[in-house]
Motif scaffolding. Sequence first.
Motif: not given
Length: 170
Positions: A28, A54, A58, A61, A119, A123, A145, A149
């Motif tokens: 990230e 984004h 991020t 994140h 990602e 996750y 998160t 994504e």
Amino acid sequence: MNHTKEMSKLTTLQDLLIHSVKDLYSAETQLVKALPKMSKAASDPVLKKGFLTHLEETEFHVIRLEQVAALLDASPRGLSCKAMKGLIEEGGETIKEEAEPGIKDLALIAAAQKIEHYEISGYGSARALAKAIGNDEIASLLQTTEDEEGATDKKLTTVAEKIVAGIPQS
Ligand code: FE
Ligand code: FE
């Protein structure tokens, strides 16, 4: 012999979760630096703005992973995500490529979707580990998160479809 804490043997589910969180944190933080460049390289205004939206997500994140690490009594630092480094390098090559604006945008979207999918899988695995050790608070932070994504990936598909529709087909 192992010489550092980061390199120490992974024994428990929690060890693997901490390892995953460090890996994601590295991914990230690398992405925070890459997204402004992708936005700059894009031509379509929706895509340009999408990359910056984004970027804002991020940044959250990164913060969420810091929260997760704190809940695990661990540092989020100490690992370098080589996979994200490679994906961003490929994105960088796309940025430098000579191409028609719409074609370049589609190439940037393809690079970005590879990143989002990477990602999402990271996750997903980490969330499963958090569930397995019964830590719902961490599982829910990771899920939040992961959902963003996934939403980003879908938005990228929508922009790509719009751009494709505007490109002459012969
Ligand atoms: Fe992310
Ligand atoms: Fe992302």
